[in-house]
Design a protein around this motif. Structure first.
Motif, PDB file in Angstrom:
ATOM      1  N   ALA A 161       0.832  -1.201   0.000  1.00 13.33           N
ATOM      2  CA  ALA A 161       0.000   0.000   0.000  1.00 13.33           C
ATOM      3  C   ALA A 161       0.867   1.251   0.000  1.00 13.33           C
ATOM      4  CB  ALA A 161      -0.932  -0.007   1.206  1.00 13.33           C
TER       5      ALA A 161
ATOM      6  N   ARG B 101       1.296   4.059  -2.987  1.00 11.99           N
ATOM      7  CA  ARG B 101       1.034   5.438  -2.593  1.00 11.99           C
ATOM      8  C   ARG B 101       2.238   6.334  -2.941  1.00 11.99           C
ATOM      9  NH1 ARG B 101       0.481   4.515   2.355  1.00 11.99           N
ATOM     10  NH2 ARG B 101      -1.747   3.992   2.280  1.00 11.99           N
TER      11      ARG B 101
ATOM     12  N   GLU C  32      -6.550   0.442   1.734  1.00  8.89           N
ATOM     13  CA  GLU C  32      -7.300   1.695   1.582  1.00  8.89           C
ATOM     14  C   GLU C  32      -7.825   1.862   0.158  1.00  8.89           C
ATOM     15  OE1 GLU C  32      -4.389   4.502   2.937  1.00  8.89           O
ATOM     16  OE2 GLU C  32      -4.921   4.199   5.049  1.00  8.89           O
TER      17      GLU C  32
ATOM     18  N   GLN D 172      -6.741   1.193  -2.710  1.00 11.23           N
ATOM     19  CA  GLN D 172      -5.826   1.868  -3.635  1.00 11.23           C
ATOM     20  C   GLN D 172      -5.734   1.215  -5.000  1.00 11.23           C
ATOM     21  OE1 GLN D 172      -2.209   4.016  -2.390  1.00 11.23           O
ATOM     22  NE2 GLN D 172      -2.263   2.655  -0.638  1.00 11.23           N
ATOM     23  N   TYR D 173      -6.061  -0.076  -5.088  1.00 16.71           N
ATOM     24  CA  TYR D 173      -5.999  -0.724  -6.396  1.00 16.71           C
ATOM     25  C   TYR D 173      -7.002  -1.867  -6.484  1.00 16.71           C
ATOM     26  CZ  TYR D 173      -2.424  -3.370  -3.698  1.00 16.71           C
ATOM     27  OH  TYR D 173      -1.726  -4.064  -2.735  1.00 16.71           O
TER      28      TYR D 173
END
Length: 488
Positions: A245, A249, A281, A283-284
């Motif tokens: 993550a 990021r 979170e 993200q992908y």
């Protein structure tokens, strides 16, 4: 806005001829016409030899440029070929996606001695030896590259474990000992086999500060060297999720803000998948393994499978905006460790279930489109996939209404929108021939619909109230569109 469609442009048994990047560049116009918006390319990095599919990763800085492991090119071609294929895709508005293999390294250049504990392969938390010394191929100094692009050398302390003791000529799973060593924390890794940090080869220790810094440097180099648009992350189930993550990021904050990313988390558990999505979170995206396994089961059971449950426990149902849907890939195809090949009779139906719906990002498998040759041969479904992609490109828009009211025969309609007013009515059966009463809306009243797939030869006239009975053959799929909407 055209519906997005991705293709995985490789399969496990491609010939070791160095021509694949060239074939991809030559195929770019065709992929554009097909409606492909993203191409997942195989790993471009030097592996253990020219016949390495790309997952026995050796050197992340060698894209087919240096003479290492007995070859300059990779299985797929040279660095120049790779860049040319990327450019060909981008020139046609197609996003090239790189397959990124960070979990492990293979083919070390020299042996080193260090302390380990042997662990139970089925429970990596269980120690089955006292600490002792072994030798491992853990020193990577890349003599063929000679520090070009990076002078970082890998040593035993950059890894958490390995599976071969060169001192005693034994195989097993060995956890490396030392300061701040050990597997990733349980809360950051999949808990299958007690702790599934270790997968294969020399397992990278993402806790080590030198490793974390080096991979950030590599990301800068790679994304500045090739104009890639996205990452497919290999084996994220085995990588510390906090690291991954943070890594993505960092890339978006410092290198490529619009980088598209999806990960391979091979787990037939919606709970584990959604838990992972929340931990990173959101993200992908993730590949929808549960849906693939539903397709596999449906193909095996035939008429005994309840089609009303085909999306149960899938990401397509629970988190469609983060789902990469697929029917087959290089892991599930015949002869592979995760073999779960969808039955050939059901493949057109399965592709209809991802390409003719609006949830998720559907991915076509190269082996399904072009076929697979050799000992694990499989048929090509190019004709029906061409038809499904045409319908997806022109008709799968607007309000989607499901008619999932029979265990052996289901259907749905997409009613179109202002940009794409001609919708589609889809019916599929896993048993005998049948039909589905569905509405295409009053705007289609009186229009003549035909099965674009050609499985049903009759025509259907939409009633004044917008309703009609749409037939389907046994064990088959039909996609009904307005006859006058065809683009000749």
């Amino acid at each position: 806005m055209i519906n997005e469609t991705m293709i995985q442009y490789f399969e496990w048994y491609l010939p070791d001829d160095g021509k694949h990047w060239q074939h991809l560049a030559e195929d770019a116009d065709h992929l554009k016409e097909l409606g492909i918006s993203k191409v997942w390319m195989p790993p471009a990095f030097k592996g253990t030899g020219s016949n390495d599919v790309g997952y026995g990763i050796y050197d992340l800085y060698d894209l087919g440029e240096f003479h290492q492991k007995g070859t300059v090119r990779t299985k797929y071609g040279t660095k120049e070929d790779y860049q040319a294929a990327i450019n060909a895709l981008k020139e046609r508005g197609i996003m090239p996606i790189a397959d990124i293999v960070l979990n492990h390294k293979s083919g070390g250049d020299d042996k080193e001695r260090f302390q380990v504990i042997r662990v139970n392969p089925d429970n990596r938390q269980e120690k089955i030896s006292e600490p002792y010394e072994i030798e491992g191929w853990t020193h990577f100094h890349f003599p063929g590259r000679q520090d070009t692009y990076s002078d970082f050398h890998w040593h035993w302390y950059h890894f958490t474990g390995l599976d071969y003791d060169a001192l005693h000529h034994e195989t097993g799973i060995y956890m490396i000992l030392g300061d701040n060593k050990g597997w990733a924390k349980n809360e950051s890794i999949d808990l299958e086999k007690g702790n599934y940090d270790y997968l294969m080869f020399d397992d990278i220790d993402f806790k080590h500060p030198e490793v974390a810094a080096h991979l950030k440097e590599w990301a800068h180099w790679f994304l500045e060297t090739v104009a890639i648009g996205g990452f497919r992350l290999d084996a994220v189930k085995h990588i510390d999720r906090e690291f991954m993550a943070g890594f993505i990021r960092y890339i978006r904050q410092h290198i490529r803000p619009d980088l598209y990313v999806f990960g391979e988390y091979w787990k037939d558990s919606n709970y584990d998948m959604t838990d992972y999505l929340n931990d990173i979170e959101l993200q992908y995206d993730l590949i929808d393994v549960m849906l693939h396994m539903n397709f596999y089961e449906a193909g095996q059971k035939g008429r005994d499978f309840d089609l009303r449950t085909i999306f149960d426990d899938s990401l397509m149902a629970s988190n469609p905006q983060f789902a990469v849907t697929f029917v087959e890939n290089h892991d599930s195809q015949k002869g592979q460790a995760l073999e779960s090949t969808v039955a050939e009779w059901f493949k057109p139906l399965a592709y209809g279930l991802i390409l003719l719906r609006q949830e998720g990002l559907p991915c076509i498998f190269y082996g399904d489109y072009y076929g697979v040759k050799g000992d694990f041969a499989q048929a090509a479904f190019q004709e029906v996939l061409d038809q499904l992609c045409y319908i997806r490109k022109h008709h799968v828009y607007g309000e989607q209404v499901d008619y999932f009211d029979h265990g052996n025969c289901i259907g749905w309609t997409c009613l179109g929108n202002n940009e794409h007013p001609a919708g589609v009515a889809v019916v599929l059966s896993n048993s005998e021939a049948g039909w589905k009463e569905m509405s295409m809306g009053s705007l289609n009243s009186g229009k003549v619909f035909i099965d674009y797939l050609g499985n049903c030869s009759e025509e259907v006239v939409i009633g004044q109230d917008g309703w009609a009975s749409f037939p389907v053959q046994g064990g088959s799929l039909s996609a009904w569109i307005d006859k006058e909407s065809l683009l000749f």
